[in-house]
Motif scaffolding. Structure first.
Motif, short mmCIF file in Angstrom:
data_model
loop_
_atom_site.label_atom_id
_atom_site.label_comp_id
_atom_site.label_asym_id
_atom_site.label_seq_id
_atom_site.Cartn_x
_atom_site.Cartn_y
_atom_site.Cartn_z
N UNK A 1 103.66 58.87 17.15
CA UNK A 1 105.08 59.15 16.93
C UNK A 1 105.23 60.56 16.35
N UNK A 2 105.93 61.41 17.07
CA UNK A 2 106.22 62.76 16.57
C UNK A 2 107.30 62.68 15.50
N UNK A 3 107.04 63.27 14.35
CA UNK A 3 108.01 63.24 13.26
C UNK A 3 109.00 64.39 13.31
N UNK A 4 108.70 65.41 14.13
CA UNK A 4 109.63 66.52 14.37
C UNK A 4 109.71 66.78 15.88
N UNK A 5 110.34 65.87 16.63
CA UNK A 5 110.34 65.96 18.11
C UNK A 5 111.39 66.92 18.65
N UNK A 6 111.17 68.20 18.45
CA UNK A 6 112.10 69.22 18.95
C UNK A 6 111.54 69.86 20.22
N UNK A 7 112.40 70.52 20.98
CA UNK A 7 111.93 71.17 22.20
C UNK A 7 110.94 72.28 21.88
N UNK A 8 111.14 72.97 20.75
CA UNK A 8 110.23 74.03 20.36
C UNK A 8 108.83 73.50 20.03
N UNK A 9 108.73 72.24 19.67
CA UNK A 9 107.44 71.66 19.28
C UNK A 9 106.71 70.97 20.43
N UNK A 10 107.23 71.05 21.65
CA UNK A 10 106.56 70.41 22.77
C UNK A 10 105.21 71.06 23.04
N UNK A 11 104.18 70.24 23.22
CA UNK A 11 102.89 70.75 23.66
C UNK A 11 102.98 71.07 25.16
N UNK A 12 102.01 71.76 25.74
CA UNK A 12 102.07 72.02 27.19
C UNK A 12 102.23 70.75 28.01
N UNK A 13 101.51 69.70 27.67
CA UNK A 13 101.68 68.43 28.39
C UNK A 13 103.07 67.87 28.17
N UNK A 14 103.54 67.90 26.93
CA UNK A 14 104.88 67.40 26.65
C UNK A 14 105.95 68.18 27.38
N UNK A 15 105.80 69.51 27.44
CA UNK A 15 106.79 70.33 28.14
C UNK A 15 106.81 70.04 29.63
N UNK A 16 105.61 69.83 30.22
CA UNK A 16 105.55 69.51 31.64
C UNK A 16 106.26 68.20 31.93
N UNK A 17 106.06 67.19 31.09
CA UNK A 17 106.73 65.91 31.28
C UNK A 17 108.25 66.06 31.10
N UNK A 18 108.64 66.85 30.12
CA UNK A 18 110.05 67.02 29.81
C UNK A 18 110.79 67.74 30.94
N UNK A 19 110.15 68.76 31.51
CA UNK A 19 110.80 69.55 32.56
C UNK A 19 110.74 68.91 33.93
N UNK A 20 109.76 68.03 34.15
CA UNK A 20 109.58 67.43 35.47
C UNK A 20 110.12 66.00 35.55
N UNK A 21 110.85 65.56 34.54
CA UNK A 21 111.33 64.18 34.53
C UNK A 21 112.71 64.12 33.90
N UNK A 22 113.22 62.92 33.79
CA UNK A 22 114.52 62.72 33.14
C UNK A 22 114.38 62.23 31.71
N UNK A 23 113.15 62.27 31.17
CA UNK A 23 112.93 61.83 29.79
C UNK A 23 113.67 62.73 28.81
N UNK A 24 114.28 62.12 27.80
CA UNK A 24 114.86 62.88 26.70
C UNK A 24 113.80 63.08 25.62
N UNK A 25 114.07 64.00 24.69
CA UNK A 25 113.13 64.21 23.60
C UNK A 25 112.95 62.95 22.77
#
Length: 297
Positions: free
Chosen positions: A174-198
Motif C-alpha cells: 500500500x502506497x502511503x503517498x500515492x501521487x502521480x509524481x511518485x509513480x515508479x516506471x512500472x506504475x507510470x506505464x500502468x497508469x498511462x496505458x490503462x483506466x486505473x486511477x491513482x
C-alpha cells in the motif's frame, strides 16, 4: 480484500454467460463478503444481491437490508461454543457490524467460526472458516531501499501454521503517498496505458506465494524478498504479508484461472470455489503482519 469478490463475481458471471447455449432466466442470489483477521476484533459482514448482466449497478439497489446476522465460535468437535450477534449499521444499509457488547472480541487463531445470515425472505446463508495461526516479523534488512536496486527488501519472520497443510501467503503493498509524481516506471506505464486511477493503484497484490518465493532457515523461520512488481510508487509503502485460510486460498487461486492465469482450454477451466451455502461470496480469514519502508529513486 474487499475488491477480490467483486472481480471474482464479475468473472464468474461473464464465464457463465459464455458457457450457456441458450438464454436462461436470471435468478438473483445473495452475496456475502467478510474477512476475519487472527488476533484482531471481529470484522464486518457485507450482504448484497446479484444483478443481471445488463442491469445498471446502483449500490442501494443491491444492498440487503433487515437481515439477521451472527457468527459462532465452534469447538474442536464443530459444536457451538458461543454466538456473536451482529446488527446493521444505521448509516450503511447492507453493512453489518458486531453489537457493542462483542465489538472488541478478538478472533482466535486456529479456531473455526461459522457465519449465519437469515435474509428477509427467510433464505439462510451459511459459511465456515478456520483461522490461520498468527506469525510475526523478526527483522528486516533495510528501512529504505532504492527502486530496482540489486538489494531488495527482505523480511525475516516466523511461520504461520494451518491445519492439514502448509501455510500459503500473499503480499500486498500500500502506497502511503500515492501521487502521480511518485509513480515508479512500472506504475507510470500502468497508469498511462490503462483506466486505473491513482487510488485504484494505491494497493497492489501478489499472486499466492509458494516455496520459490521464500527461504526457510534451519530454525523454521522464513526469509521473504519483496518483488519489485509489487512496488508502484516511490516514498513510504506499507507491505502486508497475509497467511490465508482455505476459503481465501481457493477463491484466489481459482479466480486467477478464470482471469487467464492458466494454460487450460476453455472447456477445462474450473469454477470459482466460494464455499458458501445458500448464496455466493466469501467468508474467509487470514493472519497478517505489516511493515512500513521507503522506496527511493
Amino acid at each position: 480484500m474487499y475488491r477480490i469478490i467483486v472481480v471474482v463475481l464479475l468473472g464468474a458471471l461473464g464465464w457463465a454467460a459464455c458457457d450457456q447455449v441458450a438464454p436462461v432466466r436470471f435468478v438473483p442470489e445473495y452475496v456475502v463478503e467478510s474477512y476475519q483477521i487472527a488476533g484482531e476484533p471481529l470484522q464486518p459482514v457485507w450482504l448484497t444481491r446479484t444483478l443481471p448482466l445488463e442491469a445498471r449497478y446502483v449500490p442501494d439497489s443491491v444492498r440487503v437490508r433487515g437481515a439477521q446476522v451472527r457468527i459462532a465460535l465452534l469447538d474442536a468437535q464443530g459444536m457451538l461454543e458461543r454466538w456473536y450477534p451482529y446488527e446493521e449499521h444505521p448509516e450503511a444499509p447492507g453493512y453489518y457490524v458486531p453489537v457493542p457488547l462483542v465489538r472488541e472480541v478478538r478472533v482466535r487463531p486456529l479456531r473455526r467460526y461459522r457465519l449465519e445470515a437469515r435474509m428477509p425472505d427467510g433464505t439462510l446463508l451459511t459459511a465456515e472458516t478456520t483461522v490461520p495461526d498468527t506469525f510475526r516479523v523478526l527483522g528486516v534488512n533495510l528501512d529504505s531501499v532504492r527502486y530496482r536496486s540489486e538489494v531488495r527488501l527482505e523480511l525475516f519472520m516466523t511461520r504461520s501454521e494451518y491445519p492439514g497443510r502448509q501455510a500459503v501467503y500473499i503480499i500486498t503493498t500500500e502506497a502511503l503517498e500515492p501521487t502521480e509524481e511518485n509513480l515508479t516506471p512500472l506504475g507510470r506505464a500502468l497508469y498511462e496505458d490503462s483506466t486505473f486511477t491513482l487510488d485504484e493503484m494505491r494497493v497492489s497484490g501478489s499472486p499466492i506465494l509458494n516455496e520459490a518465493h521464500y527461504v526457510e532457515a534451519a530454525d523454521g523461520t522464513l526469509r521473504l524478498q519483496l518483488p519489485w512488481l509489487a512496488v508502484l510508487f516511490y516514498g513510504p509503502n506499507r507491505v502486508t504479508i497475509s497467511a490465508l485460510d482455505d476459503n481465501l486460498y481457493d477463491l484466489i487461486r481459482t479466480q486467477s484461472v478464470q482471469q487467464g492465469g492458466s494454460t487450460l482450454s476453455p472447456g477445462e477451466i474450473p469454477a470459482v470455489l466460494e464455499h458458501v451455502e445458500g448464496g455466493r461470496g466469501v467468508f474467509g480469514s487470514y493472519a497478517r503482519v505489516q511493515y512500513t519502508f521507503v522506496v527511493t529513486r
